[in-house]
Design a protein around this motif. Structure first.
Motif, PDB file in Angstrom:
ATOM      1  N   ALA A  81      -1.061  -2.211   7.737  1.00 48.50           N
ATOM      2  CA  ALA A  81      -1.497  -2.539   6.375  1.00 48.50           C
ATOM      3  C   ALA A  81      -1.800  -1.264   5.588  1.00 48.50           C
ATOM      4  CB  ALA A  81      -2.723  -3.442   6.418  1.00 48.50           C
ATOM      5  N   ALA A  82      -2.451  -0.300   6.226  1.00 50.56           N
ATOM      6  CA  ALA A  82      -2.764   0.961   5.545  1.00 50.56           C
ATOM      7  C   ALA A  82      -1.490   1.724   5.204  1.00 50.56           C
ATOM      8  CB  ALA A  82      -3.682   1.818   6.423  1.00 50.56           C
ATOM      9  N   ASP A  83      -0.519   1.711   6.112  1.00 53.66           N
ATOM     10  CA  ASP A  83       0.757   2.379   5.839  1.00 53.66           C
ATOM     11  C   ASP A  83       1.457   1.730   4.646  1.00 53.66           C
ATOM     12  OD1 ASP A  83       0.363   4.144   7.905  1.00 53.66           O
ATOM     13  OD2 ASP A  83       1.688   3.081   9.315  1.00 53.66           O
ATOM     14  N   ARG A  84       1.449   0.408   4.593  1.00 53.53           N
ATOM     15  CA  ARG A  84       2.080  -0.304   3.479  1.00 53.53           C
ATOM     16  C   ARG A  84       1.399   0.078   2.161  1.00 53.53           C
ATOM     17  NH1 ARG A  84       1.660  -5.882   4.785  1.00 53.53           N
ATOM     18  NH2 ARG A  84      -0.194  -5.958   3.509  1.00 53.53           N
ATOM     19  N   TYR A  85       0.095   0.183   2.188  1.00 52.26           N
ATOM     20  CA  TYR A  85      -0.650   0.592   0.995  1.00 52.26           C
ATOM     21  C   TYR A  85      -0.269   2.016   0.588  1.00 52.26           C
ATOM     22  CZ  TYR A  85      -4.456   2.585  -1.658  1.00 52.26           C
ATOM     23  OH  TYR A  85      -5.177   3.257  -2.599  1.00 52.26           O
ATOM     24  N   ALA A  88       3.183   2.295  -1.037  1.00 51.77           N
ATOM     25  CA  ALA A  88       3.273   1.751  -2.390  1.00 51.77           C
ATOM     26  C   ALA A  88       2.430   2.545  -3.384  1.00 51.77           C
ATOM     27  CB  ALA A  88       2.819   0.293  -2.406  1.00 51.77           C
ATOM     28  N   ARG A  89       1.460   3.263  -2.894  1.00 50.92           N
ATOM     29  CA  ARG A  89       0.515   3.962  -3.760  1.00 50.92           C
ATOM     30  C   ARG A  89       1.149   4.929  -4.754  1.00 50.92           C
ATOM     31  NH1 ARG A  89      -4.244   7.939  -1.775  1.00 50.92           N
ATOM     32  NH2 ARG A  89      -5.009   8.463  -3.826  1.00 50.92           N
ATOM     33  N   PRO A  90       2.111   5.773  -4.364  1.00 48.07           N
ATOM     34  CA  PRO A  90       2.642   6.740  -5.332  1.00 48.07           C
ATOM     35  C   PRO A  90       3.250   6.093  -6.575  1.00 48.07           C
ATOM     36  CG  PRO A  90       3.302   7.351  -3.117  1.00 48.07           C
ATOM     37  CD  PRO A  90       2.663   5.991  -3.023  1.00 48.07           C
ATOM     38  N   THR A  95      -0.032  -5.654  -6.117  1.00 49.81           N
ATOM     39  CA  THR A  95       0.354  -7.058  -6.047  1.00 49.81           C
ATOM     40  C   THR A  95      -0.465  -7.938  -6.976  1.00 49.81           C
ATOM     41  OG1 THR A  95      -1.148  -7.390  -4.187  1.00 49.81           O
ATOM     42  CG2 THR A  95       1.134  -6.816  -3.666  1.00 49.81           C
ATOM     43  N   THR A  96      -1.337  -7.345  -7.745  1.00 53.67           N
ATOM     44  CA  THR A  96      -2.146  -8.113  -8.686  1.00 53.67           C
ATOM     45  C   THR A  96      -2.067  -7.471 -10.061  1.00 53.67           C
ATOM     46  OG1 THR A  96      -4.106  -6.809  -8.163  1.00 53.67           O
ATOM     47  CG2 THR A  96      -3.778  -8.838  -6.912  1.00 53.67           C
ATOM     48  N   MET A  97      -2.355  -8.275 -11.064  1.00 53.04           N
ATOM     49  CA  MET A  97      -2.377  -7.756 -12.438  1.00 53.04           C
ATOM     50  C   MET A  97      -3.830  -7.501 -12.817  1.00 53.04           C
ATOM     51  SD  MET A  97       0.522 -10.165 -14.219  1.00 53.04           S
ATOM     52  CE  MET A  97       0.061  -9.607 -15.848  1.00 53.04           C
TER      53      MET A  97
END
Length: 158
Positions: A81-85, A88-90, A95-97
């Motif tokens: 989960a941390a890797d996925r975050y 996507a971070r850069p 996943t939310t508005m």
């Protein structure tokens, strides 16, 4: 029940639906809770433990290695989960508005170490000892307890 006055207070990680819908009967105990939580973390270094896994000690005694296997499995899931975050971070792909969501990683990184949710007894010893001390001081446990005795022996070095 809170909205109807059947209970006076609710301790929960999520806001009640009636509150989110704008009920005038419900208000947070601490309207500035995020600022208070940040301040407490800065002062104590303790971030509240979010979840625990509890099983009967006999299960671990009957299945040597099970506690370590579960622990490693949860570590792998957390790391994924941390890797996925981080991936996507850069690009700030969230996943939310939520307004200013792109600022949140920088704000959290300034406050927290890279491992926001450390697993294991030693990594959480200060929080666990504080919890046990409060539990005893407030009369929830009759005798002081040692952190290690709460966990399967095979996890004592985690």
């Amino acid at each position: 029940m809170l909205d109807d006055g059947e209970i006076d207070a609710l301790f929960a990680s999520n806001a009640p639906l009636a509150y989110l819908a704008g009920s005038p009967s419900i208000a947070p105990l601490f309207p500035d809770h995020a600022a208070r939580e940040h301040d407490r973390y800065r002062r104590t270094g303790i971030f509240p433990i979010m979840h625990t896994v509890v099983a009967h000690r006999g299960l671990f005694e009957a299945n040597p290695g099970l506690a370590q296997c579960l622990y490693r499995g949860f570590l792998v899931a957390k790391d994924a989960a941390a890797d996925r975050y981080r991936e996507a971070r850069p690009s700030f792909q969230v996943t939310t508005m939520v307004p200013w969501m792109c600022n949140l990683p920088e704000e959290n990184s300034a406050m927290f170490p890279e491992n926001w949710f450390p697993y294991g007894i030693d990594a959480n010893r200060k929080a666990l000892e504080t919890f046990l001390r409060y539990s005893h001081e407030q009369g929830l446990s009759q005798t002081p307890r040692a952190v290690d005795k709460l966990f399967a022996e095979e996890l004592w070095l985690t």
